[in-house]
Enzyme design. Structure first.
Site, PDB file in Angstrom:
ATOM      1  N   TYR A 209     -10.136 -10.258  -6.553  1.00  0.00           N
ATOM      2  CA  TYR A 209      -9.199 -10.302  -7.668  1.00  0.00           C
ATOM      3  C   TYR A 209      -9.450 -11.505  -8.573  1.00  0.00           C
ATOM      4  O   TYR A 209      -9.092 -11.486  -9.745  1.00  0.00           O
ATOM      5  CB  TYR A 209      -7.754 -10.307  -7.141  1.00  0.00           C
ATOM      6  CG  TYR A 209      -7.435  -9.015  -6.434  1.00  0.00           C
ATOM      7  CD1 TYR A 209      -7.162  -7.870  -7.163  1.00  0.00           C
ATOM      8  CD2 TYR A 209      -7.472  -8.926  -5.054  1.00  0.00           C
ATOM      9  CE1 TYR A 209      -6.913  -6.662  -6.519  1.00  0.00           C
ATOM     10  CE2 TYR A 209      -7.224  -7.733  -4.401  1.00  0.00           C
ATOM     11  CZ  TYR A 209      -6.946  -6.604  -5.144  1.00  0.00           C
ATOM     12  OH  TYR A 209      -6.716  -5.417  -4.510  1.00  0.00           O
TER      13      TYR A 209
ATOM     14  N   ARG B  13      -1.166  -2.090  -6.892  1.00  0.00           N
ATOM     15  CA  ARG B  13      -1.492  -3.187  -5.964  1.00  0.00           C
ATOM     16  C   ARG B  13      -2.460  -4.167  -6.627  1.00  0.00           C
ATOM     17  O   ARG B  13      -2.321  -5.385  -6.509  1.00  0.00           O
ATOM     18  CB  ARG B  13      -2.084  -2.573  -4.700  1.00  0.00           C
ATOM     19  CG  ARG B  13      -2.354  -3.538  -3.567  1.00  0.00           C
ATOM     20  CD  ARG B  13      -2.598  -2.725  -2.297  1.00  0.00           C
ATOM     21  NE  ARG B  13      -3.312  -3.465  -1.278  1.00  0.00           N
ATOM     22  CZ  ARG B  13      -2.735  -4.289  -0.415  1.00  0.00           C
ATOM     23  NH1 ARG B  13      -1.438  -4.506  -0.482  1.00  0.00           N
ATOM     24  NH2 ARG B  13      -3.438  -4.909   0.503  1.00  0.00           N
TER      25      ARG B  13
ATOM     26  N   HIS C 230      -2.669   2.565  -5.824  1.00  0.00           N
ATOM     27  CA  HIS C 230      -3.467   1.383  -5.493  1.00  0.00           C
ATOM     28  C   HIS C 230      -3.697   0.503  -6.712  1.00  0.00           C
ATOM     29  O   HIS C 230      -3.890  -0.711  -6.579  1.00  0.00           O
ATOM     30  CB  HIS C 230      -4.802   1.807  -4.882  1.00  0.00           C
ATOM     31  CG  HIS C 230      -5.318   0.825  -3.877  1.00  0.00           C
ATOM     32  ND1 HIS C 230      -4.707   0.597  -2.673  1.00  0.00           N
ATOM     33  CD2 HIS C 230      -6.383  -0.022  -3.919  1.00  0.00           C
ATOM     34  CE1 HIS C 230      -5.363  -0.327  -1.998  1.00  0.00           C
ATOM     35  NE2 HIS C 230      -6.385  -0.724  -2.736  1.00  0.00           N
TER      36      HIS C 230
ATOM     37  N   ARG D  55       0.843  -1.191   0.000  1.00  0.00           N
ATOM     38  CA  ARG D  55       0.000   0.000   0.000  1.00  0.00           C
ATOM     39  C   ARG D  55       0.883   1.248   0.000  1.00  0.00           C
ATOM     40  O   ARG D  55       2.003   1.231   0.513  1.00  0.00           O
ATOM     41  CB  ARG D  55      -0.906   0.023   1.236  1.00  0.00           C
ATOM     42  CG  ARG D  55      -1.829  -1.182   1.364  1.00  0.00           C
ATOM     43  CD  ARG D  55      -2.586  -1.129   2.679  1.00  0.00           C
ATOM     44  NE  ARG D  55      -3.529  -2.233   2.831  1.00  0.00           N
ATOM     45  CZ  ARG D  55      -3.232  -3.394   3.399  1.00  0.00           C
ATOM     46  NH1 ARG D  55      -2.016  -3.597   3.901  1.00  0.00           N
ATOM     47  NH2 ARG D  55      -4.145  -4.352   3.498  1.00  0.00           N
TER      48      ARG D  55
ATOM     49  N   HIS E  36      -3.911  -8.993   3.509  1.00  0.00           N
ATOM     50  CA  HIS E  36      -5.350  -8.925   3.749  1.00  0.00           C
ATOM     51  C   HIS E  36      -5.720  -9.738   4.985  1.00  0.00           C
ATOM     52  O   HIS E  36      -5.245 -10.862   5.154  1.00  0.00           O
ATOM     53  CB  HIS E  36      -6.130  -9.483   2.553  1.00  0.00           C
ATOM     54  CG  HIS E  36      -6.219  -8.541   1.404  1.00  0.00           C
ATOM     55  ND1 HIS E  36      -6.522  -8.955   0.122  1.00  0.00           N
ATOM     56  CD2 HIS E  36      -6.049  -7.195   1.328  1.00  0.00           C
ATOM     57  CE1 HIS E  36      -6.532  -7.906  -0.687  1.00  0.00           C
ATOM     58  NE2 HIS E  36      -6.264  -6.835   0.021  1.00  0.00           N
TER      59      HIS E  36
ATOM     60  N   LYS F 247      -1.551  -2.312   7.555  1.00  0.00           N
ATOM     61  CA  LYS F 247      -2.908  -1.991   7.991  1.00  0.00           C
ATOM     62  C   LYS F 247      -3.257  -2.799   9.225  1.00  0.00           C
ATOM     63  O   LYS F 247      -2.980  -3.994   9.302  1.00  0.00           O
ATOM     64  CB  LYS F 247      -3.888  -2.297   6.857  1.00  0.00           C
ATOM     65  CG  LYS F 247      -5.283  -1.732   7.073  1.00  0.00           C
ATOM     66  CD  LYS F 247      -6.120  -1.892   5.820  1.00  0.00           C
ATOM     67  CE  LYS F 247      -7.488  -1.245   5.990  1.00  0.00           C
ATOM     68  NZ  LYS F 247      -8.304  -1.374   4.760  1.00  0.00           N
TER      69      LYS F 247
END
Length: 348
Positions: A319, A287, A284, A181, A310, A206
């Protein structure tokens, strides 16, 4: 008799909740700012209805006003000829539910238990659960054009311009091959880069999670060239704490200041203009590109989830829905295999 209820003004209650997000729950600054914006709009809504946020007490707040906030927002958007975006609805209601729970937990709003449950249930029902938009993948041609623009920049006698040239090349290659990120990228320090193993140690992921991000040979080489030009042969702990990607604009002066997410976006915008692109690739989107490329090469959703950091496999599964090569391979496997004589007879 129970303890007397605490009395607090509406605006003060909002500020107390935002403080608790930072201190007690260690929420990210961006989340706190998003909730601040949402609850600021809620206070403006109360003002429009004649409820003074600075004079009115939480204890006098009518639950109906809380419940009708999104209906009010929808009306304002319709007046402007627009629809309330689903993401805005979700964010504002998440902030409102969090604030109401805070008021109830802290004893700042004394509602009967059944009424409190009904209010929270109604707010959550208004949020709904619409599917998030599919990731927008960058076209391979656009990505190649950006890289070509970076490679085509001539060397400069100006150290500042030369550092920008080397940095932006490294930036593109790191974004392309690591999948990190933009917030994680700008938080990296020199000591987080291991050129021997070709990896980055993401210490500020994150949710406060740490993980490893991997680089291809081209990214490692470009990053080493940039750091060599910037810091020379300097070594030691002080150097390890310097930003991995630094600002080189005139405003940075002689200090090694980290890039900001906005600075990364501006660097991409500049390259897009030089490449003659009508569209600008966002950090992004790199990514998204990374995730789809890994998935197409391996078919391993669990690995993609770990590489992206994630928390939920549901996020990663998006995805699988935007990987045309993968879907085409599945389709070919189903329809282009030789049919057996038995199947031919069944169709006849």
């Amino acid at each position: 008799a129970g303890a007397p209820m605490k009395t607090i003004g509406l605006r003060s209650a909002v500020l107390a909740f935002l403080d608790s997000l930072s201190v007690r729950y260690a929420r990210r600054p961006r989340t706190v700012q998003t909730y601040r914006t949402a609850l600021g709009r809620f206070l403006e809504y109360l003002s429009a209805l004649g409820v003074d946020p600075d004079q009115g007490a939480v204890s006098d707040l009518d639950p109906i006003l809380v419940r009708d906030f999104v209906t009010f927002l929808e009306g304002r958007y319709r007046e402007a000829g627009r629809m309330l975006p689903a993401s805005t609805r979700q964010t504002y209601l998440a902030a409102l539910v969090g604030w109401v729970n805070f008021l109830l937990d802290e004893g700042l709003w004394e509602l009967p238990a059944e009424e409190a449950r009904r209010l929270l249930r109604d707010l959550r029902a208004q949020r709904g659960r619409p599917s998030p938009p599919l990731p927008r993948l960058p076209r391979e041609e656009a990505l190649s054009a950006l890289l070509q623009a970076a490679r085509s920049r001539p060397s400069s006698r100006s150290l500042r311009k030369e550092l920008i040239r080397l940095r932006d090349m490294a930036l593109l290659l790191v974004l392309r091959s690591s999948g990190i990120r933009v917030g994680e990228l700008v938080a990296l320090r020199r000591g987080d880069f291991d050129p021997v193993q070709g990896l980055l140690w993401v210490r500020h992921g994150k949710g406060g999670k740490e993980r490893l991000a991997f680089l291809d040979a081209a990214a490692v080489q470009a990053l080493q060239a940039y750091l060599q030009a910037r810091d020379g042969s300097a070594r030691g702990k002080a150097v390890d704490h310097r930003p991995l990607f630094a600002r080189h604009d005139k405003g940075a002066g002689d200090q090694t200041r980290p890039m900001t997410p906005e600075g990364v976006r501006r660097a991409l915008w500049a390259l897009a203009r030089e490449a003659g692109l009508a569209e600008t690739l966002t950090p992004h989107q790199f990514r998204h590109y990374f995730a789809t490329r890994v998935l197409e090469a391996t078919g391993d959703l669990a690995a993609v989830q770990d590489l992206l950091g994630h928390a939920s496999p549901t996020t990663t599964r998006r995805y699988a829905r935007v990987s045309p090569k993968r879907l085409q391979a599945v389709h070919r496997q189903a329809f282009e295999r030789p049919e057996s004589p038995a199947e031919d007879r069944e169709e006849q």
